[in-house]
Design an enzyme around this catalytic site. Sequence first.
Site, PDB file in Angstrom:
ATOM      1  N   GLU A 193       0.820  -1.212   0.000  1.00 52.58           N
ATOM      2  CA  GLU A 193       0.000   0.000   0.000  1.00 52.58           C
ATOM      3  C   GLU A 193       0.856   1.266   0.000  1.00 52.58           C
ATOM      4  O   GLU A 193       0.437   2.324  -0.468  1.00 52.58           O
ATOM      5  CB  GLU A 193      -0.928  -0.012   1.227  1.00 52.58           C
ATOM      6  CG  GLU A 193      -2.274   0.609   0.967  1.00 52.58           C
ATOM      7  CD  GLU A 193      -3.254   0.376   2.110  1.00 52.58           C
ATOM      8  OE1 GLU A 193      -2.931   0.747   3.260  1.00 52.58           O
ATOM      9  OE2 GLU A 193      -4.349  -0.169   1.865  1.00 52.58           O
ATOM     10  N   HIS A 222       8.428 -26.764  -0.808  1.00 52.16           N
ATOM     11  CA  HIS A 222       7.853 -27.901  -1.542  1.00 52.16           C
ATOM     12  C   HIS A 222       6.661 -27.473  -2.399  1.00 52.16           C
ATOM     13  O   HIS A 222       5.884 -28.306  -2.837  1.00 52.16           O
ATOM     14  CB  HIS A 222       7.436 -28.993  -0.561  1.00 52.16           C
ATOM     15  CG  HIS A 222       8.590 -29.560   0.198  1.00 52.16           C
ATOM     16  ND1 HIS A 222       9.115 -30.812  -0.067  1.00 52.16           N
ATOM     17  CD2 HIS A 222       9.358 -29.050   1.198  1.00 52.16           C
ATOM     18  CE1 HIS A 222      10.129 -31.038   0.741  1.00 52.16           C
ATOM     19  NE2 HIS A 222      10.304 -29.993   1.521  1.00 52.16           N
ATOM     20  N   LYS A 275     -14.256   0.964  -4.336  1.00 50.97           N
ATOM     21  CA  LYS A 275     -15.311   1.369  -3.391  1.00 50.97           C
ATOM     22  C   LYS A 275     -16.372   2.199  -4.103  1.00 50.97           C
ATOM     23  O   LYS A 275     -17.563   2.083  -3.803  1.00 50.97           O
ATOM     24  CB  LYS A 275     -14.703   2.159  -2.228  1.00 50.97           C
ATOM     25  CG  LYS A 275     -13.888   1.299  -1.266  1.00 50.97           C
ATOM     26  CD  LYS A 275     -13.414   2.127  -0.082  1.00 50.97           C
ATOM     27  CE  LYS A 275     -12.564   1.283   0.868  1.00 50.97           C
ATOM     28  NZ  LYS A 275     -11.913   2.099   1.905  1.00 50.97           N
TER      29      LYS A 275
END
Lengths: 398, 398
Positions: free
Chosen positions: A266, A287, A388
């Site tokens: 951010e 792995h 948003k």
Amino acid sequence: MIKFDFKTYVEPFIEKEEYQKLMSKKEDVMQQLQKSGMAGWTDRISNELLKEIKETAKQIKHQFDCMVVIGIGGSFLGSYAFDQMFKNYFENKNFEVIYAGTTLSSKYLDELLNYLKNKNFCIDVISKSGTTMETTITYKVLKDLLKRKYEEEELKKHIIVTTDKKEGILREEAEKEGYKTFEIPNNIGGRYSFITPAHLLPIALNYDLDDVIVGYYRGKRLTDQAYEYAVIRNLLFKKKKYIENFCVYEENMASFTEWLKQLFGETEGKKGVGIFPTSTIHTRDLHSLGQFIQEGNKILFETFIKVEKQEEYLEYEGTPLQEINNIVEDSVMKAHYSGGVPCLEIILQELDAETISTLIYFFQLAAAYSGFLFGINPFDQPGVEVYKKEVREALGKE
Amino acid sequence: MIKFDFKTYVEPFIEKEEYQKLMSKKEDVMQQLQKSGMAGWTDRISNELLKEIKETAKQIKHQFDCMVVIGIGGSFLGSYAFDQMFKNYFENKNFEVIYAGTTLSSKYLDELLNYLKNKNFCIDVISKSGTTMETTITYKVLKDLLKRKYEEEELKKHIIVTTDKKEGILREEAEKEGYKTFEIPNNIGGRYSFITPAHLLPIALNYDLDDVIVGYYRGKRLTDQAYEYAVIRNLLFKKKKYIENFCVYEENMASFTEWLKQLFGETEGKKGVGIFPTSTIHTRDLHSLGQFIQEGNKILFETFIKVEKQEEYLEYEGTPLQEINNIVEDSVMKAHYSGGVPCLEIILQELDAETISTLIYFFQLAAAYSGFLFGINPFDQPGVEVYKKEVREALGKE
């Protein structure tokens, strides 16, 4: 307490001249931070506030079975990381802290309601603006449950509000209803807010805040190392190392890498630049992603967080297990480096509250410096608004 | 049951000619898969084996408090993903399955030993080669605990070995001691081994294997979609979209994205190519990595896994919560796309055992196809050996 190795498996990837050039900008970058108006997290927290947090935590533990933290992003990642890191893997020996407000899952909230039905719980709702959607929804749902359980006067004792000093709908409601409140200062952004009540109150329920405070401000001694870390990351980015993979050797530290992802992602991810932060938990992920890191697309570098000593002690064929874990770490750095992956190392003597708090300060400092080196504002996040806006339109609220 | 949208938020990033060219290679790629000798996971599992797995699971549930799976990488990620995905967030209502062998942490093993001290448990040790270090160490430590608790004859009943049909130290020991064994076939690699006893036995403890089997082979109908997915990913890689971010909207699905990371990372990450797989859990991570994805370095694309309906049902201001969750998903795709991020979508009608098993087949198919499109062998992982060699040298065993 914390050592750094930004040389052994890094040097050949860094051009000396470029390095010197960026290193010489240090004073300038430090001044930018001080002038930013958003460096409140480098200031001392007051003793009065600390006392109030400790006192509140004591009362909560005395009165309730558990506390539900309602917060998302910078309002929970710090305390959550801290809480997870030291817990027992199989038995919860801490005062129970539940994290909610991080999802819109119906399943999660439904099961949470069922779980809390017969618990005597309080909630700490954390949002600077007071308008975060996930926080608002979760708060409403849990307050409804409290209302079904308690009369008005009793209800009040179950709600703590952590928000802006003056502004916002949460502040308004808290004043009106007489809830206990804590303040998130204006000069500290969400992802830099570890040293505020947003994180310190949940932490105080299970850990000694004095250790946290001592450790955190000890981070000030690591200014040089934080700046060098920011410089090296910047130079690696210019070498097309676009991903930083944080490697930890303790599964509980996964939550800490989530905190790191917000801090760096951010802070830096703006104007088309930034290093994409990711993480692997070793030895598990050797792995799964090990093959890619060793032989795949060469777009990443790694930052290893090593823990030298562990309290618990087990042996395998005469060798302490932690020693084997550390031998694997060294071997992995060597192997990945030989595959063209620069590896930086941060060495913690022990994994304890004090050391982790120091590390948090260190990383915050490095992230802020890094933002300035990238030429972007390390303290805003304009891009978060884009989706948003789409949501508000889709929900017909605009 | 599963729908795909590889167009709406992708098309402008794809050149038609390139797309047609790769699409026309389909027959060739499919033949490569059949000729690979490693496509055992596309074959039907036998009814006898299924019956044996179910019967063993029934006995385990009858005799023990819990089972410890000892395995790492392809020996645990499939069943672990499955197990986590459907569990209750706050109360364990399943027969308890504990995953160990994924870490060298002294703390983890020490706390596991303490937890198991008073439990009547069995272990399922899973390793094709029988030589995996983490598996070996954990197996030894837990067998020692069993030895302290039980006499030789009783001890035998507590150990199940899942390994190669003939080769390896685990097979040898199991035959000698008379342990119950299951076989991992030679023509199925670790990350493609979901349809083997390595994963089906742990899954059978809590889920109906018939649902899993029906769902899994239903994936065969998605051959075209899997190929198209592989083609589009390949074209995005050529457009310098080097990271694939898998997005899920249910925290429990985090484990599924870990399975995906191994599947794609280990399949593709070779010879300097491959798409780096990463994941975000929404809406949580929209508040941490959202900023970067929206406005940062444009090196990624996203694959959203959407769940249309949820069994649990909560409303917020008259709107079902799952609807809000889905509205956010659509809004995020729109927003990220507008920020230069291609978004692919996979839509599950419901999150259940059958659907997830179909999805697992789909992804395995896509990963294998993708390997051939990249011109690499999708079934080996030579790079994993590099650090292991370093470890052996450091431990003085060479």
